[in-house]
Each structure stands twice: as C-alpha cells, then as structure tokens.
Design an enzyme around this catalytic site. Structure first.
Site: not given
Ligand code: S3P
Length: 430
Positions: A28, A168, A170, A316, A347
């Site tokens: 970020r 999520s 992300q 994670d 996983r």
């Molecule tokens: C992350 C969000 C998580 C995590 C990934 C990093 C991020 O994924 O598992 O290692 O930096 O926003 P998800 O958004 O798919 O849960």
C-alpha cells in the site's frame, strides 16, 4: 526444483529478531506513493518478491522509485500524469498486487493489462472486477473477467453502495481505490471487519474517510498528499517464530517492532486461548499503525475453537496455527475459513496433507479443519507447493519432528520473508 534438508530438530530458539516489514502495508505504501503527485518516502519496506512486483508495476506507469535496502524514495507524476505502460503489468504470485491494482487502474487514464503466474491465473478475480464493473469500469478478461489476464481501460467511475459478500481486505481496498476516483460518495459494508491498512493510509495521505462498525464511507475526488510511511514488522511473519518458540522446549524469543493493528492480531488471541506464555509491550501507538515487542516462551498448549469474526484477523496464520494445534491437548476446530481454499494454494488441503505426512491427525472440512492433539510428528518429505506460508509452516514443523524433514520448494519463502532461514539459524545459535 529447489529443496533442502532440515536437520537437528528440538534445538531451542533463543534471542531477539526484528521481523521484516509488513507485506500488506508495504504494497500500500508503494501504491499510495505511486498515486500521489510528488515525493513519498518509505522506511521498513519489505523487499519480498510480491512487494517488488508492485514497485515494477508503478515504474511501468511512470513513477520513479529508488530502493536502498528497506528504504524507498518514490517520485510520481501522480495518477493523472501516468504514462500508458509499454508492457503488461506482471504481478507474479501476488494476489494483493493484482487485485488492488485493478481498483487503482480502473479510475486512471491509461489502458493496461495485468497478469501473474499460474497460481494467480487460478485465483478468483470476479469479486473485484464485478463491483468495479458496477462502478462503470471497462474491464475485460478471461471467462468474463473472472481470471487473469485482465485488461483495464481506465476512465470515469460512478460511486458504489456495496455489501461485501466475502470478508476480504483485497476486495475492499480495490473498491476504495476506485471510489477515490468516482464522482460522489461510496459506501462499503463489510460482513466481518478485515485489515484496515488502506483506510488508515488514506488518512495518512490527507484524505477523509469514515470507517465505523464495518461501514466505510468515502467521498471521491480527494487529493493525496505525499508523506513518509514507516512500515511496522509483519505479524504474519512473526507468527512463524511465535509458534516455533512456543513449540520447541527451552525456547524464548523476543520479536521487535511487530505491527499490532487490531485487525491483524487474531494470532495473539489464539496464543492466549491455547495457554502460551507470552507478553506484548506496545512501543508506539502514536501513529496510524500500532507496533510493539512480543516475547514468547515454550509452553504446553491446549486446543481451541477458531471461527466467525476472528477468521479475517488471522486468515494468513491458519497454517501455522494448525501446526500448533497438532501439539495441543484436545481437539482444535477451525471453521468459517473457506477463503483458505482460494489462497496461493488450497491451504486447507495443503495443511492437512503436508502435516498429515508427518503423522498429524487433521481432518479437512469444507470451511476449515479439525485437529486432534497432541501427536508425535516424524520426519518426511514435504512440499511447499509454491506457497510461502506452507513452506514456512513445514520449516517450523521440522523443528519438532523425530528425524529430518526434506522440504521441496523452499525458495517461495522469499515472497514474504527473504531472511526467514537466516533468522531461524540466528535464533538457534548457528
Ligand atoms: C491481504 C488481504 C488478505 C490476505 C493477504 C493480504 C491484503 O487477503 O490473505 O495475504 O493485503 O489486503 P483477502 O483479501 O483475500 O482475504
């Protein structure tokens, strides 16, 4: 394929380490620095493979980024001054780069194509491309933009009012990046609160964003003001040494400068529930990301139950928590973690099969696993499956096996923790 033999089980871990920079925050920092016009500086950056991919993407877009170790200087013309990339934006193994870039590119003024490795090509993208298309983004890709490669023709966007179907960060972050460029106010509602580094960094870069009880409200069209970002250590990397120290008799490890953002500290809650002997000392909470020192000693462990809103706070860490559970008294149940099926590998299957080869009693379920402990683990040949967190789980498991473990594919560990084996050797006095 690369492989290594992990010998000398049961040697205690003792000493102090500073784990590398947080992966999510490092990505970020580059993204905000690449979007903001002017100079952003970063310290504590994680020079792991995933975050280096993010740097490469922004170089192709016209940002000038220099790196000295863990320090970055980013000079950017700002998102409105970007050039059209002359090549595809290659994201390697990085889901965070791929998904967050889609949100950023959707509201840019350039045309670009994003693709990653074969693991990325299998990971679901519709969760991001779907809401972005609702905002008016021009995104095309394989199977209706469900999978990479994806092409994005940046342009004007509409705001969105969105109920997130999956927890999520992300997805949330991709939508927030697009919402920054939309005309009007967007609202995102989270099912369960996921890591909030994007919201915090928006505030650092001078934006106003409201986040309350899982509802995030953002007014589009705000300017980013470049700043300095000091990245804390990654609790998801620390997790492997927290577990190793708890598991190997006679160990005592001090982990410094660990990020303790409450949306990430589910592992600490689990260590507490399992009865480990640890202490947390918050050293800095005066900026947007809390950080501190965690000390942990070898402990006898008891089983626990993990599910609900705890899951996004430790998503994670589940592979390494599963290893802890194999040594805990009783039955540990992990549920509501179906997202693990669509990580770098499946996983749930990877943990159950790899730890199963050592003799662990793990029953995979649709959304988690049931682990009976304690079980004695013996040496075997394990495979990282190209997944850094499975590789580190295997390396920590090798500390408590009877006999050596051969680990196939340890190289992927550099994705998030390039100095992992160096730190492990230091703590074991080698
Ligand atoms: C992350 C969000 C998580 C995590 C990934 C990093 C991020 O994924 O598992 O290692 O930096 O926003 P998800 O958004 O798919 O849960």
């Amino acid at each position: 394929m690369d492989k290594m033999t992990l010998n000398d089980p049961q040697a205690p871990l003792r000493g102090t380490i500073a784990v590398p920079g947080d992966k999510s925050i490092s990505h970020r920092a580059v993204m905000f620095g690449g979007m903001a016009k002017g100079r952003t500086t970063v310290s504590g950056f994680l020079p792991g493979e995933d975050c280096l991919r993010t740097i490469e993407c922004f170089r192709l877009l016209g940002a000038d980024i220099s790196r000295t170790g863990t320090d970055l200087v980013i000079d950017s013309p700002g998102i409105d001054g970007w050039q059209e990339p002359a090549d595809i934006l290659y994201t390697g193994n990085s889901g965070t780069t791929t998904r967050l870039m889609l949100g950023i590119l959707a509201g840019s003024r350039v045309h670009s194509v994003i693709a990653g490795d074969e693991s990325i090509a299998r990971r679901p993208m519709k969760r991001v491309t779907g809401p972005l298309q609702q905002m008016g983004a021009d995104i095309r890709g394989r199977k209706g933009a469900q999978y990479t490669p994806v092409s994005v023709l940046g342009g004007p966007l509409r705001p969105i009012d969105y109920d997130m179907p999956v927890a999520s960060a992300q997805v949330k972050s991709a939508i927030l990046f697009a919402a920054m460029r939309a005309e009007g106010t967007s609202v995102i509602r989270e099912k369960e609160v996921s890591r909030d580094h994007t919201e915090r960094m928006m505030q650092n870069f001078g934006m106003r964003v409201q986040a309350e009880e899982g509802v995030i409200t953002l007014q589009g069209g705000q300017e980013l003001v470049p700043v300095h970002v000091d990245v804390p250590g990654d609790i998801s990397s620390a997790a492997f040494f927290l577990a190793a120290s708890a598991l190997v008799p006679g160990s005592e490890v001090v982990l410094e400068n660990v990020g303790l953002n409450p949306t990430r500290t589910g592992m600490i809650d689990v260590l507490e529930a399992m009865g480990t002997d640890f202490g947390v000392d918050v050293s800095r909470s005066d900026d947007s990301e809390i950080r501190g020192t965690v000390t942990i000693r070898s402990s006898s462990l008891k089983a626990t139950e993990i599910g609900g809103d705890l899951i996004p706070r430790l998503i994670d860490e589940i592979p390494i928590i599963a290893l802890l559970a194999t040594q805990a008294e009783g039955t540990t149940v992990i549920r509501d973690a179906e997202e693990l099926r669509v990580k770098e590998t499946d996983r749930i299957a990877a943990v159950a099969e790899e730890l199963g080869k050592l003799g662990a009693d793990i029953i995979p379920t649709d959304d988690g696993m049931i682990i009976n402990g304690p079980t004695k683990l013996s040496g075997a040949v394990l495979d990282s499956r190209g997944d850094h967190r499975i590789g580190m789980m295997a390396a920590v498991a090798a500390l408590i096996t009877d006999g050596p473990v051969e680990l196939r594919g340890p190289g992927c560990i550099a994705i998030s923790y390039p100095e992992f084996f160096e730190h492990l050797n230091n703590l074991r006095g080698n």
